[in-house]
Structure formats: structure tokens, C-alpha cells
Design a protein around this motif. Structure first.
Motif, PDB file in Angstrom:
ATOM      1  N   ILE A  47      81.824  -8.212 -45.330  1.00 35.03           N
ATOM      2  CA  ILE A  47      82.258  -8.854 -46.577  1.00 35.03           C
ATOM      3  C   ILE A  47      81.458 -10.136 -46.827  1.00 35.03           C
ATOM      4  CG2 ILE A  47      84.188 -10.052 -47.676  1.00 35.03           C
ATOM      5  CD1 ILE A  47      86.068  -8.071 -46.220  1.00 35.03           C
ATOM      6  N   ILE A  48      81.279 -10.920 -45.751  1.00 34.95           N
ATOM      7  CA  ILE A  48      80.515 -12.168 -45.899  1.00 34.95           C
ATOM      8  C   ILE A  48      79.088 -11.866 -46.358  1.00 34.95           C
ATOM      9  CG2 ILE A  48      79.561 -14.150 -44.657  1.00 34.95           C
ATOM     10  CD1 ILE A  48      82.022 -14.107 -42.865  1.00 34.95           C
ATOM     11  N   TRP A  49      78.540 -10.816 -45.790  1.00 33.40           N
ATOM     12  CA  TRP A  49      77.170 -10.425 -46.153  1.00 33.40           C
ATOM     13  C   TRP A  49      77.081 -10.094 -47.648  1.00 33.40           C
ATOM     14  CZ3 TRP A  49      75.602  -4.879 -46.547  1.00 33.40           C
ATOM     15  CH2 TRP A  49      74.240  -4.753 -46.839  1.00 33.40           C
ATOM     16  N   VAL A  50      78.024  -9.286 -48.120  1.00 34.80           N
ATOM     17  CA  VAL A  50      77.995  -8.885 -49.524  1.00 34.80           C
ATOM     18  C   VAL A  50      78.201 -10.098 -50.437  1.00 34.80           C
ATOM     19  CG1 VAL A  50      79.203  -7.564 -51.304  1.00 34.80           C
ATOM     20  CG2 VAL A  50      78.762  -6.531 -49.068  1.00 34.80           C
ATOM     21  N   VAL A  51      79.197 -10.914 -50.096  1.00 36.30           N
ATOM     22  CA  VAL A  51      79.537 -12.032 -50.983  1.00 36.30           C
ATOM     23  C   VAL A  51      78.405 -13.064 -51.019  1.00 36.30           C
ATOM     24  CG1 VAL A  51      81.102 -13.978 -51.284  1.00 36.30           C
ATOM     25  CG2 VAL A  51      82.017 -11.728 -50.756  1.00 36.30           C
ATOM     26  N   ARG A  52      77.795 -13.302 -49.855  1.00 36.51           N
ATOM     27  CA  ARG A  52      76.710 -14.285 -49.852  1.00 36.51           C
ATOM     28  C   ARG A  52      75.409 -13.683 -50.357  1.00 36.51           C
ATOM     29  NH1 ARG A  52      76.071 -17.777 -44.661  1.00 36.51           N
ATOM     30  NH2 ARG A  52      75.492 -15.773 -43.772  1.00 36.51           N
ATOM     31  N   GLY A  53      75.349 -12.346 -50.341  1.00 39.19           N
ATOM     32  CA  GLY A  53      74.089 -11.693 -50.684  1.00 39.19           C
ATOM     33  C   GLY A  53      73.969 -11.311 -52.143  1.00 39.19           C
ATOM     34  N   THR A  54      74.994 -11.550 -52.936  1.00 37.27           N
ATOM     35  CA  THR A  54      74.931 -11.221 -54.359  1.00 37.27           C
ATOM     36  C   THR A  54      75.200 -12.472 -55.182  1.00 37.27           C
ATOM     37  OG1 THR A  54      77.262 -10.576 -54.303  1.00 37.27           O
ATOM     38  CG2 THR A  54      75.648  -8.815 -54.048  1.00 37.27           C
ATOM     39  N   PRO A  55      74.678 -12.509 -56.423  1.00 42.78           N
ATOM     40  CA  PRO A  55      74.864 -13.722 -57.235  1.00 42.78           C
ATOM     41  C   PRO A  55      76.334 -13.965 -57.557  1.00 42.78           C
ATOM     42  CG  PRO A  55      73.203 -12.282 -58.184  1.00 42.78           C
ATOM     43  CD  PRO A  55      73.874 -11.502 -57.117  1.00 42.78           C
ATOM     44  N   LEU A  56      76.699 -15.218 -57.572  1.00 41.00           N
ATOM     45  CA  LEU A  56      78.072 -15.588 -57.934  1.00 41.00           C
ATOM     46  C   LEU A  56      78.388 -15.129 -59.354  1.00 41.00           C
ATOM     47  CD1 LEU A  56      80.745 -17.027 -57.556  1.00 41.00           C
ATOM     48  CD2 LEU A  56      79.610 -19.203 -57.904  1.00 41.00           C
ATOM     49  N   MET A  57      77.372 -15.223 -60.232  1.00 45.90           N
ATOM     50  CA  MET A  57      77.598 -14.827 -61.626  1.00 45.90           C
ATOM     51  C   MET A  57      77.990 -13.352 -61.712  1.00 45.90           C
ATOM     52  SD  MET A  57      75.119 -15.072 -64.928  1.00 45.90           S
ATOM     53  CE  MET A  57      74.717 -16.797 -64.991  1.00 45.90           C
ATOM     54  N   LEU A  58      77.318 -12.542 -60.903  1.00 45.41           N
ATOM     55  CA  LEU A  58      77.647 -11.107 -60.849  1.00 45.41           C
ATOM     56  C   LEU A  58      79.077 -10.907 -60.361  1.00 45.41           C
ATOM     57  CD1 LEU A  58      75.299  -8.409 -59.398  1.00 45.41           C
ATOM     58  CD2 LEU A  58      77.698  -8.417 -58.757  1.00 45.41           C
ATOM     59  N   GLN A  59      79.455 -11.687 -59.366  1.00 42.26           N
ATOM     60  CA  GLN A  59      80.810 -11.539 -58.810  1.00 42.26           C
ATOM     61  C   GLN A  59      81.870 -11.915 -59.841  1.00 42.26           C
ATOM     62  OE1 GLN A  59      80.693 -13.911 -55.243  1.00 42.26           O
ATOM     63  NE2 GLN A  59      78.964 -12.722 -54.447  1.00 42.26           N
ATOM     64  N   ILE A  60      81.576 -12.960 -60.640  1.00 40.76           N
ATOM     65  CA  ILE A  60      82.532 -13.353 -61.680  1.00 40.76           C
ATOM     66  C   ILE A  60      82.729 -12.198 -62.659  1.00 40.76           C
ATOM     67  CG2 ILE A  60      82.967 -14.934 -63.594  1.00 40.76           C
ATOM     68  CD1 ILE A  60      81.288 -17.016 -62.072  1.00 40.76           C
ATOM     69  N   LEU A  61      81.616 -11.615 -63.093  1.00 37.73           N
ATOM     70  CA  LEU A  61      81.695 -10.489 -64.040  1.00 37.73           C
ATOM     71  C   LEU A  61      82.478  -9.338 -63.408  1.00 37.73           C
ATOM     72  CD1 LEU A  61      78.051 -10.570 -65.423  1.00 37.73           C
ATOM     73  CD2 LEU A  61      80.151 -11.191 -66.637  1.00 37.73           C
ATOM     74  N   LEU A  62      82.165  -9.060 -62.145  1.00 40.06           N
ATOM     75  CA  LEU A  62      82.817  -7.949 -61.453  1.00 40.06           C
ATOM     76  C   LEU A  62      84.329  -8.150 -61.404  1.00 40.06           C
ATOM     77  CD1 LEU A  62      81.806  -5.414 -59.929  1.00 40.06           C
ATOM     78  CD2 LEU A  62      82.146  -6.695 -57.826  1.00 40.06           C
TER      79      LEU A  62
END
Lengths: 221, 296
Positions: A47-62
């Protein structure tokens, strides 16, 4: 100026909410990533890998799309059910994404801090008859706090500036408000004011961290 | 009946056998020194006694009561309780850096006090709940509330008193080890010798029956070992036993009732200081003592 102040309020709120959730959550995640139970450890590390490895902006949209696409719940139903406005809902989506994202960064800082505490400290606690929780809260935690303040201050200052990403969901944060003002009045000063706000805010945080660091100067770890 | 009896302890780390069957016993008031070259298993033996390592086979008895048996599985709580028969002073002090000398000594005491009171309170609230249930059903709510508040108050008072006693005790012990002046200093403000004396005071505060020292002077500057050895000497008492792992042969010879020489995970030779230092039997001990005499 009024809009800027409101925008700053939103930025501040997002900042505080993220910290309040992400700090304890980060500690919990750090325990997970150090767990001796291998499946949990690798799950958390993944989970840490995915969260740190993708843009925060993408995560907000997701996060904002999750209710509709995964749970088939429309946003307007949520707002109706809880009796909140659409902009509040968007703010909540942003806060959730921020909290998870920052908790993962914090967890790595905590892990470094916890692993840096010498084994001898745990052993001393053990032979003195302490429980594991007593050792952690009474012996280890303050040493972790002291060690993690410099990297934490880094991360927290970054958070202040990252709040500007909230505008991908139309949240009117400080930068978004300034941008609106620039477009409306065709002047550049709102942006400069916004910059000043960020600068002063981070300046205060820097001073605050300096004070805390000084306060903890009475012991060495 | 021996005060402490250790039977057939074995301990391996991976494929390395560190302890290959250790048997010894000691009487109340005894001081036992364990000597031997590094890697002979001295420290591991002490760590097994304090359950920092769990031996693979063997058992430990204190006053005839079995407190550890490798065959059995122990819950964390049991280990915690049984461990308190022993105290351990580490080579590297392991003081808690964020607390003053006094708090370092008090902290474990205070924790035990709080735990004990919390347990007592739980037991009492249970009995009072039972008595309420047995009493006429119409105990008024306010009366019950009042009883609850009173109970809380009396416990707060008891706690305060107990914690004060702990403070007094900690202060007394720190004075005993000659640190009455340094009570409110943090470990980083103390010399190595002073730190080790705080660590000794901390172990003493829990009143262990068997106090273990793991090379208590090895991390100290030579000019500071004296003060620590003096304190250890003063602790010799008919009420407790001490087990000292040390490289200070002079000190071992002078303080011990019994000296154990370990080599390659077994007790190679044991006896009075006279026997060990004046009339060594085994070749390994002779070589060890010769080597020691040459290197100092």
C-alpha cells in the motif's frame, strides 16, 4: 481580499484535518510495516508503495470517483443523505486522499525513528518488568518524537503547499481563490498575496518546529 | 535447597551453539563471578536468566520454585512476573535518556504501583457491584454515584501516597550509590560511571533477589571503573545473590564467593577464587589467566 481569506481558511482547515488524521494513522501504518506477521507487513508495504508511487492529484480524483464507480452511489445522494453541500463533499474527498497519502509518508518517518531506538532501551524496559505498551509509550515514543522532528517538519511544510491540489475537485483553497481573483480583476497582486500567505504560514511553522526542537534539547538520543 | 539453581541450559542462535549445557547453583548471599574469553557464552547465560533470550532446553529454579522450563510455553505476563526475581545491569547502561536520574529509578516502580492499584480497584468495584446487586434493589442512584466518587477519591489518595513512597525510596537508593547530588540531572549530563550507578540504583529499586551484572565496567574509562566497583562491592548482602560477568579479575577474586570460568559454552571450571586464580586445573583456564596477566 475577502475571497483570499476564505480560501486561506479552507487551506488551513485541510492542513489541520490532514495532520490530525495522518499523524496517528501514520503511526499505525508504521507498526503494520514493521509487523512480524509477514502477510500484513507485505500488504502494508504494498500500500505504501502504491500511495507513494502515484501522484497525489491522481489519488484525489480516484477517491472522488470511488462512490460512483465502485459503490454505485451518486454524489448527490450522499449529500442529500448527510445533508451537506456538494462543496463540503468535495472537501471531504480531498481530505481523505490527503490523509491516506500523508499517513504513508509519515509512516516511513516513524519507522525510521522507531528502528533507530537501540535494542537496549527495549531490553532495559523488559528487565524492569514493563509491558510492551509501557515500553513503547513511556520509553520509546519520546525518543522517536525527538528523532523525527526534522524530517516531519519537511513533510509538513510540503503539506502546506500541496493543499493547492484541492482545486482539482473545485475546492476553493487559497491558490484557487487567488486565481479566480486574477481572472476577474485582471491584476497580478492576488497571486502575490497568496504567495505571501504561504510564506508567512510556513515561516511560522518553521519557527514553531525550531522551538519544539529546542524544547527537547535537554536530552540526547 | 539452593537459592538459584540452573539446570542444563542450552541455547543456539541458528547453527551456532552458544550454551552447551550449563548447570550451577548458588546460595542466598552468594556473589558469583563469571569469567571467560569473549564468545564463551557468559553474556548469553545472563540474558537467559533474565529471559531476554529463552533457552532452548533446561530450567531455572529460584528458592526451589521452577520459574522457567524450556519445555513449557510461557505467556508474556508470566515471563514478566518471573523475570522480576532477577535484576540486570547492562554493559551500556541503557538509561532512558529523556528522564532524569530520579525518574529513571522511579519509573518502573511507579508503573508497578499503578498496575497494582488498578487491579485492586477492579477487584473492589466488582465486589461492591456484587454487594449492590445483593442489597435491596432500590439503592438510590445518587448514593451509588457518591460511593463511586468516594472510591475514586480514596484511590487517588492511595495512589498519590504510594507514588510519594516510590520517590522517597528512589531518592534513598540514589543517595546510597552516591548520587544524591545528581538526582535531577539527565543521563547526558552524567559521566559513564555515574550513569552506571544510576542503572544499578534502577535495578535495585525493584528489589530483585538475584542481581546480575553484564560487564558493568567494560564501557567505562579506566579511571571511572573504581567508583562502580565500589558500589557493587557495597551491595554484597545476605539478602540477595549477585551474578557478575566481568573482565576485572582482581575484582572478581576479591568480591566473589565462587568463580565460574566459561569456555566454548560450558562451565570449564568452577570453585572458590582461591582455587580458580591460585590453583587452576584445566589447560584452558591456565591459558586464559596467562593471557590476561600478559595483556594488562
Amino acid at each position: 481580499m475577502q475571497e483570499l481569506a476564505t480560501g486561506f481558511g479552507t487551506t488551513l482547515l485541510l492542513f489541520v484535518v490532514t495532520l490530525v488524521i495522518a499523524l496517528p494513522l501514520g503511526l499505525i501504518i508504521s507498526f503494520g510495516s514493521m509487523s512480524r506477521f509477514k502477510p500484513l507487513k507485505y500488504l502494508v508495504k504494498g500500500i505504501i508503495w502504491v500511495v507513494r508511487g502515484t501522484p497525489l492529484m491522481l489519488q484525489i480524483l480516484l477517491v472522488s470517483f470511488l462512490p460512483q464507480f465502485v459503490f454505485r452511489i451518486m454524489n448527490k445522494d450522499i449529500t442529500a443523505f448527510f445533508g451537506i453541500s456538494m462543496s463540503s463533499l468535495m472537501f471531504i474527498f480531498v481530505a481523505v486522499a490527503f490523509s491516506i497519502n500523508y499517513a504513508c509518508y509519515f509512516s516511513e518517518i516513524f519507522r525510521a525513528g522507531i528502528e533507530a531506538v537501540p535494542r537496549g532501551q527495549y531490553e532495559a524496559g523488559q528487565v524492569l518488568g514493563m509491558r510492551k505498551s509501557q515500553i513503547f509509550f513511556s520509553v520509546v515514543l519520546m525518543q522517536v518524537v525527538k528523532r523525527t522532528i526534522p524530517p516531519m517538519s519537511n513533510e509538513i511544510i510540503t503539506l502546506v503547499k500541496d493543499t493547492a491540489l484541492a482545486q482539482v475537485l473545485g475546492v476553493i483553497d487559497l491558490l484557487n481563490a487567488a486565481n479566480h481573483a486574477v481572472n476577474e480583476y485582471v491584476i497580478l497582486t492576488p497571486l502575490l498575496y497568496a504567495a505571501l500567505f504561504y510564506l508567512v504560514f510556513n515561516g511560522l511553522l518553521t519557527v514553531l518546529f525550531g522551538v519544539v526542537e529546542k524544547k527537547l534539547d535537554y536530552y540526547k538520543v | 535447597m539452593s537459592f538459584l539453581e540452573v539446570k542444563n541450559l542450552h541455547k543456539s542462535f541458528g547453527s551456532t551453539q552458544v550454551l552447551k549445557g550449563i548447570d550451577f547453583s548458588l546460595q542466598k548471599g552468594d556473589v558469583v563471578s563469571i569469567i571467560g574469553s569473549s564468545g564463551s557464552g557468559k553474556t548469553t547465560l545472563l540474558r537467559c536468566l533474565n529471559f531476554l533470550e529463552l533457552a532452548d532446553t533446561g530450567s531455572v529454579f529460584v528458592k526451589g520454585e521452577e520459574i522457567f522450563n524450556a519445555q513449557k510455553k510461557y505467556a508474556d505476563r508470566e515471563l514478566r512476573k518471573n523475570r522480576l526475581h532477577f535484576g540486570l545491569v547492562f554493559q551500556g547502561f541503557n538509561l532512558f535518556p529523556q528522564y532524569t536520574a530520579l525518574t529513571n529509578v522511579r519509573l518502573p516502580l511507579d508503573m508497578q504501583t499503578k498496575e497494582r492499584l488498578a487491579r485492586a480497584r477492579k477487584a473492589m468495584s466488582k465486589t461492591s457491584a456484587d454487594s449492590v446487586a445483593g442489597a435491596p434493589a432500590k439503592t438510590s442512584l445518587s448514593a451509588r454515584f457518591k460511593a463511586w466518587i468516594d472510591g475514586k477519591k480514596s484511590f487517588a489518595e492511595k495512589k498519590k501516597q504510594a507514588l510519594e513512597e516510590n520517590a522517597v525510596k528512589a531518592e534513598r537508593i540514589l543517595c546510597d550509590v552516591g548520587l544524591g547530588e545528581k538526582m535531577n540531572n539527565y543521563p547526558c549530563e552524567l559521566s559513564g560511571g555515574q550513569c552506571q550507578r544510576v542503572a544499578i540504583a534502577r535495578a535495585l529499586a525493584l528489589e530483585p533477589e538475584i542481581l546480575c551484572f553484564d560487564e558493568p565496567t567494560s564501557a567505562l574509562d579506566p579511571e571511572l571503573t573504581g567508583e562502580v566497583l565500589r558500589v557493587i562491592r557495597s551491595l554484597k548482602s545476605p539478602d540477595r545473590a549477585m551474578v557478575i560477568v566481568t573482565h576485572e579479575m582482581q575484582f572478581a577474586a576479591e568480591i566473589s564467593d565462587k568463580v565460574i570460568f566459561m569456555a566454548d559454552g560450558v562451565i570449564e571450571e568452577a570453585g572458590t577464587p582461591q582455587q580458580i586464580f591460585r590453583a587452576p586445573q584445566s589447560e584452558k583456564l591456565k591459558a586464559f589467566l596467562r593471557n590476561y596477566a600478559e595483556n594488562r
